[in-house]
Design a protein around this motif. Structure first.
Motif, PDB file in Angstrom:
ATOM      1  N   ALA A  61     -41.957 -32.710  42.075  1.00 22.45           N
ATOM      2  CA  ALA A  61     -40.802 -31.946  42.536  1.00 22.45           C
ATOM      3  C   ALA A  61     -40.284 -32.527  43.840  1.00 22.45           C
ATOM      4  O   ALA A  61     -41.061 -32.903  44.725  1.00 22.45           O
ATOM      5  CB  ALA A  61     -41.176 -30.480  42.725  1.00 22.45           C
ATOM      6  N   THR A  91     -26.697 -28.794  44.158  1.00 20.61           N
ATOM      7  CA  THR A  91     -27.800 -28.398  43.291  1.00 20.61           C
ATOM      8  C   THR A  91     -28.018 -26.888  43.389  1.00 20.61           C
ATOM      9  O   THR A  91     -28.444 -26.387  44.416  1.00 20.61           O
ATOM     10  CB  THR A  91     -29.085 -29.133  43.687  1.00 20.61           C
ATOM     11  N   THR A  94     -32.772 -25.704  39.323  1.00 22.18           N
ATOM     12  CA  THR A  94     -33.775 -26.758  39.242  1.00 22.18           C
ATOM     13  C   THR A  94     -33.497 -27.619  38.011  1.00 22.18           C
ATOM     14  O   THR A  94     -33.414 -27.105  36.893  1.00 22.18           O
ATOM     15  CB  THR A  94     -35.185 -26.147  39.148  1.00 22.18           C
ATOM     16  N   THR A  95     -33.339 -28.919  38.248  1.00 20.14           N
ATOM     17  CA  THR A  95     -33.021 -29.869  37.174  1.00 20.14           C
ATOM     18  C   THR A  95     -34.232 -30.748  36.914  1.00 20.14           C
ATOM     19  O   THR A  95     -34.792 -31.327  37.842  1.00 20.14           O
ATOM     20  CB  THR A  95     -31.819 -30.745  37.571  1.00 20.14           C
ATOM     21  N   LEU A 183     -38.500 -33.067  39.187  1.00 15.46           N
ATOM     22  CA  LEU A 183     -37.753 -31.821  39.346  1.00 15.46           C
ATOM     23  C   LEU A 183     -36.882 -31.906  40.585  1.00 15.46           C
ATOM     24  O   LEU A 183     -37.386 -32.106  41.699  1.00 15.46           O
ATOM     25  CB  LEU A 183     -38.709 -30.624  39.494  1.00 15.46           C
ATOM     26  N   ASP A 184     -35.567 -31.812  40.383  1.00 11.89           N
ATOM     27  CA  ASP A 184     -34.620 -31.758  41.496  1.00 11.89           C
ATOM     28  C   ASP A 184     -34.364 -30.292  41.804  1.00 11.89           C
ATOM     29  O   ASP A 184     -33.801 -29.559  40.990  1.00 11.89           O
ATOM     30  CB  ASP A 184     -33.328 -32.477  41.112  1.00 11.89           C
ATOM     31  N   THR A 185     -34.794 -29.825  42.985  1.00  9.71           N
ATOM     32  CA  THR A 185     -34.757 -28.391  43.308  1.00  9.71           C
ATOM     33  C   THR A 185     -33.575 -28.055  44.202  1.00  9.71           C
ATOM     34  O   THR A 185     -33.046 -28.923  44.916  1.00  9.71           O
ATOM     35  CB  THR A 185     -36.048 -27.975  44.030  1.00  9.71           C
ATOM     36  N   ALA A 199     -36.274 -22.695  44.670  1.00  7.69           N
ATOM     37  CA  ALA A 199     -37.083 -23.762  45.256  1.00  7.69           C
ATOM     38  C   ALA A 199     -38.542 -23.328  45.363  1.00  7.69           C
ATOM     39  O   ALA A 199     -39.458 -24.107  45.070  1.00  7.69           O
ATOM     40  CB  ALA A 199     -36.531 -24.139  46.630  1.00  7.69           C
ATOM     41  N   ALA A 202     -40.218 -23.492  42.021  1.00  6.70           N
ATOM     42  CA  ALA A 202     -40.517 -24.870  41.613  1.00  6.70           C
ATOM     43  C   ALA A 202     -41.823 -25.358  42.227  1.00  6.70           C
ATOM     44  O   ALA A 202     -42.468 -26.256  41.672  1.00  6.70           O
ATOM     45  CB  ALA A 202     -39.369 -25.786  42.007  1.00  6.70           C
TER      46      ALA A 202
END
Length: 659
Positions: A61, A91, A94-95, A183-185, A199, A202
């Motif tokens: 993450a 963003t 979460t991606t 994981l892009d948070t 976030a 995640a």
């Protein structure tokens, strides 16, 4: 470099222990009598631990404040400007970035459970605000003309992001190695609702954490708060990427790196791994050959340095895979054990309260319950009866009787001594009998009222206790049909009054002054006709006064002799009143005994059955309390074992040694 204990080999050193703990939890959840919502939550957590333990994918993450360069860093890993990035917040969800051989695309799930793939016509309908497909379906169809970049921008930078629950980006590029999901948070410094919460959520999914620290605004209070809060348990799995280093003067870069390292140490990260780079410059250098004729890039070399950082992360991911996954699984397992312990403690407290309630409200001694009531009722009724009797004594009408007696011999009425004696005898007899009956009935009435009230109170107390006992014995409480109050109190018996007056009269007329021949006999006959018993004595006594005396003298002598007789009769009746009260008391005791017998006959067997059921219930609750205590103790002990295993399998990320 300091201590480094990376887990060797497959998950053999921790997976069997996790499996054994999960089996114990399954058994416990099968035994505990839990509310449905609580039980479902624990089973869901157990499945989460099991699923994560079975999944070999490493999840890295990326955390950072808004506009810290997270998306730019990820784009540099992908070598394309795929994720939208700008000075504004982009963003909002979460991606997850995953490798997908040969193709690229999106998969998302909306808040209502609808699954959508891009490219598809269904995605275009949803993105354009048209009627979405049915909830719970994964839709495919005619590909849209949008690029992946455009599709992501539509999802992440518009209000569509508010309706997205899960977002996955599939790319042929392997970010940070094989078997890795990135994981892009959302930025945790954003004030918009839900960003920090996403976030923080995640963090629980992250095996490794890449924390982005912008060199131009390094180590803000917000970042320090996140590191000492949600990321506190991840310090041994954190890597710090110092982005935007190109925006710092070259002569100050080493000082900036040293400053950030010192700040990280000050918040408890002993030997942080800090990797400075310029992802934006590196991405521009990577794109330069595609711009034609090998266009030059200002200050080249950032791409090479970025690649070194990237390779360091790839090696770390490979080295730390098992240790990081183990840390995540063991953390989730520890949280699950803590929840089981908390649940068991709550069950123990609840069962303990129920057991104490049973002990306090049950009726193990039904005869004793009735004994107590019987003694209390008899004492209260007898006391009330005596008070009622003494409040209106028999002699309260004595002055009125004297006036009637004087009137009976007034004027020339004394001339006919037989009629005067007859009148006085009747007056005294009627008055004394009326007063005696009035007093006795008042006492009996008071006794009846008190007994009825006490019987009603018994019925209410018994119904409440019976209902409580039935409920605590595990049965549906129902109001019992209590016996009808049946009071049997006697009418006043005045035979003693007549006998007492006769005895008094006999004693008085024994004096020779009263016997004057035929006058006494005539008076006795008249008196017995008017008032049997009483009249015989009084009439005989008064009849002796017949003679030739003057009216005033005769009247005075008549009253002088009559008044002591009347006073003596009053005294005797007062003395005999105690006998009447005693009979009332005996009648009260008989009524109480009869009512008690009805309760015993009607409920003894039922009370005994409920009491036995209550005792079984108490024993079951005691066993449940003991079982809950054992479960809580077992969960605590296992949590300690997991903590030891967590320390043994950990592999703290350290900064590399200087060459």
């Amino acid at each position: 470099m300091g201590r480094k204990t990376v887990l060797d080999g497959a998950a053999g050193t921790w997976a069997p222990a996790v499996g054994e703990h999960l089996k114990w939890i399954r058994d416990v959840l099968g035994e505990l009598d839990l509310p449905a919502a609580r039980r479902d939550k624990l089973w869901s957590a157990l499945r989460t631990v099991q699923t994560r333990a079975d999944d070999p994918e490493l999840r890295i993450a990326v955390f950072g404040e808004a506009s810290s360069g997270k998306s730019t860093l990820l784009n540099a890993f992908l070598r394309r400007r795929l994720l939208p990035s700008s000075a504004r917040v982009t963003t909002t969800v979460t991606t997850v970035l995953r490798h997908h051989e040969g193709t690229e695309g999106l998969r998302l799930r909306t808040a209502d459970g609808t699954g959508l793939d891009w490219p598809s016509a269904a995605f275009d309908q949803w993105a354009d605000g048209r009627q979405p497909p049915s909830a719970g379906t994964l839709s495919t169809g005619t590909p849209s003309a949008d690029t992946l970049e455009a599709a992501l921008a539509r999802v992440l930078t518009t209000d569509l992001a508010l309706a997205v629950r899960d977002l996955e980006v599939r790319s042929p590029v392997r970010p940070l190695g094989d078997g890795v999901a990135v994981l892009d948070t959302p930025g945790f410094s954003v004030t918009d609702p839900g960003h920090r919460e996403m976030a923080e959520a995640a963090v629980g999914r992250a095996d490794l954490a890449v924390v982005v620290v912008p060199a131009v605004a390094a180590m803000s209070m917000t970042l320090a708060d996140f590191l000492t809060g949600p990321l506190l348990g991840h310090h041994d799995r954190c890597v710090f990427v110092l982005t935007k280093i190109d925006l710092v003067d070259e002569g100050e870069r080493n000082a900036t790196v040293a400053f950030v390292a010192d700040r990280l140490r000050s918040i408890g990260i002993a030997d942080p791994l800090l990797l400075p780079c310029a992802p934006g410059r590196a991405l521009r250098e990577a794109e330069a050959p595609d711009r034609g004729s090998g266009a030059a890039v200002d200050h080249p070399g950032h791409l090479a340095r970025f690649r070194a950082v990237e390779q360091r992360l790839v090696r770390l991911a490979a080295e730390r895979r098992e240790a990081a996954i183990a840390a995540t699984v063991l953390t989730l397992l520890s949280q699950l054990l803590a929840a089981v312990e908390e649940t068991a403690d709550a069950q123990r407290a609840e069962h303990g309260r129920a057991g104490r309630g049973l002990a306090a409200l049950s009726l193990p001694d039904f005869p004793g319950f009735l004994d107590t009531w019987t003694r209390r009722v008899v004492d209260r009724v007898n006391t009330g009866t005596r008070v009622a009797a003494t409040s209106a004594p028999v002699g309260s009408g004595r002055s009125g009787l004297d006036e009637k007696v004087v009137a009976a011999v007034a004027d020339n009425k004394i001339d006919n001594i037989r009629e005067a004696a007859s009148e006085v005898s009747g007056i005294v007899g009627r008055h004394l009998r009326k007063e005696a009956r009035k007093t006795a009935r008042a006492a009996a009435r008071q006794a009846g009222e008190l007994l009825s009230a006490e019987a009603g109170e018994l019925a209410r107390d018994f119904a409440a206790q019976y209902g409580a006992l039935a409920g605590l014995a595990g049965e549906t409480p129902a109001a019992p049909v209590v016996p009808v109050t049946d009071l049997d109190l006697p009418e006043p018996d005045l035979s003693e009054v007549d006998a007492a007056l006769t005895a008094v009269g006999t004693e008085l007329i024994s004096v020779g002054n009263w016997r004057t021949g035929g006058g006494a006999a005539a008076g006795a006959v008249i008196g017995s006709f008017i008032a049997p018993g009483i009249g015989t004595v009084i009439g005989g006594a008064l009849g002796a006064m017949m003679g030739t005396r003057g009216r005033d003298t005769a009247r005075a002598q008549f009253l002088e002799k009559a008044r002591p007789v009347i006073a003596t009769a009053y005294a005797e009746v007062d003395a005999l009143h105690a006998v009447s009260l005693q009979r009332i008391a005996e009648a009260v005791e008989g009524s109480v005994a009869a009512l008690r017998q009805k309760y015993e006959a009607g409920f003894s067997d039922e009370i005994a059955r409920l009491t036995l059921a209550n005792e079984r219930q108490r024993a079951a609750l005691a066993a449940a309390v003991a079982a809950a205590e054992r479960t809580a103790a077992g969960a605590r002990e296992r949590r300690e074992q997991v903590a030891v295993l967590r320390r043994r399998t950990s592999g703290t990320v350290h900064a590399p040694k200087e060459a």
